[in-house]
Write a protein that holds these residues in place. Sequence first.
Motif, PDB file in Angstrom:
ATOM      1  N   ALA A 161       6.521  71.003  91.447  1.00 15.67           N
ATOM      2  CA  ALA A 161       6.312  72.391  91.842  1.00 15.67           C
ATOM      3  C   ALA A 161       5.167  72.500  92.849  1.00 15.67           C
ATOM      4  O   ALA A 161       5.257  73.256  93.824  1.00 15.67           O
ATOM      5  N   ALA A 183       6.444  71.379  96.106  1.00 20.18           N
ATOM      6  CA  ALA A 183       7.345  72.382  96.693  1.00 20.18           C
ATOM      7  C   ALA A 183       6.571  73.499  97.375  1.00 20.18           C
ATOM      8  O   ALA A 183       7.034  74.043  98.383  1.00 20.18           O
ATOM      9  N   ILE A 184       5.406  73.844  96.858  1.00 24.24           N
ATOM     10  CA  ILE A 184       4.601  74.895  97.487  1.00 24.24           C
ATOM     11  C   ILE A 184       4.286  74.524  98.924  1.00 24.24           C
ATOM     12  O   ILE A 184       4.388  75.352  99.828  1.00 24.24           O
ATOM     13  N   TYR A 200       4.132  79.396  99.181  1.00 24.07           N
ATOM     14  CA  TYR A 200       3.867  79.940  97.849  1.00 24.07           C
ATOM     15  C   TYR A 200       4.680  81.196  97.567  1.00 24.07           C
ATOM     16  O   TYR A 200       5.143  81.406  96.449  1.00 24.07           O
ATOM     17  N   ALA A 223       8.100  79.901  96.656  1.00 21.38           N
ATOM     18  CA  ALA A 223       8.128  78.951  95.548  1.00 21.38           C
ATOM     19  C   ALA A 223       7.806  79.599  94.201  1.00 21.38           C
ATOM     20  O   ALA A 223       8.430  79.257  93.192  1.00 21.38           O
TER      21      ALA A 223
END
Length: 81
Positions: free
Chosen positions: A20, A23-24, A29, A32
Motif C-alpha cells: 500500500a 502504491a501511494i 495518495y 490510493a
Amino acid sequence: KALGTGLLSGLLWNIGNVLAIVAIGAIGYGVAYPIFQCAILVSGAWGIHVFHEISNMGAIIVFWIGGFVLVGGGILLGTSQ
C-alpha cells in the motif's frame, strides 16, 4: 497451531501494508487511500457472511450500501487520472 496461523496472518497483513505504501508513490495518495479502505469492506463482508457477526438485516443493508459507494468512488478516482 494458533501461533502459526497468527504469524501467517500478521505476515500477510504487513505485506499488504508495504504494498500500500508503494502504491501511494505510484498512483498518489488521493486515489490510493479510498482503494485501501476496500480492505475494511472485505473484512466486514467476511464478518457478516462467514462469521455471522451481524444479524440485523438493516445494518447489513447499510453496510452494503456504504460498500457500493466506496467501490464506486474508488473506481471513479482510479479512472480520473
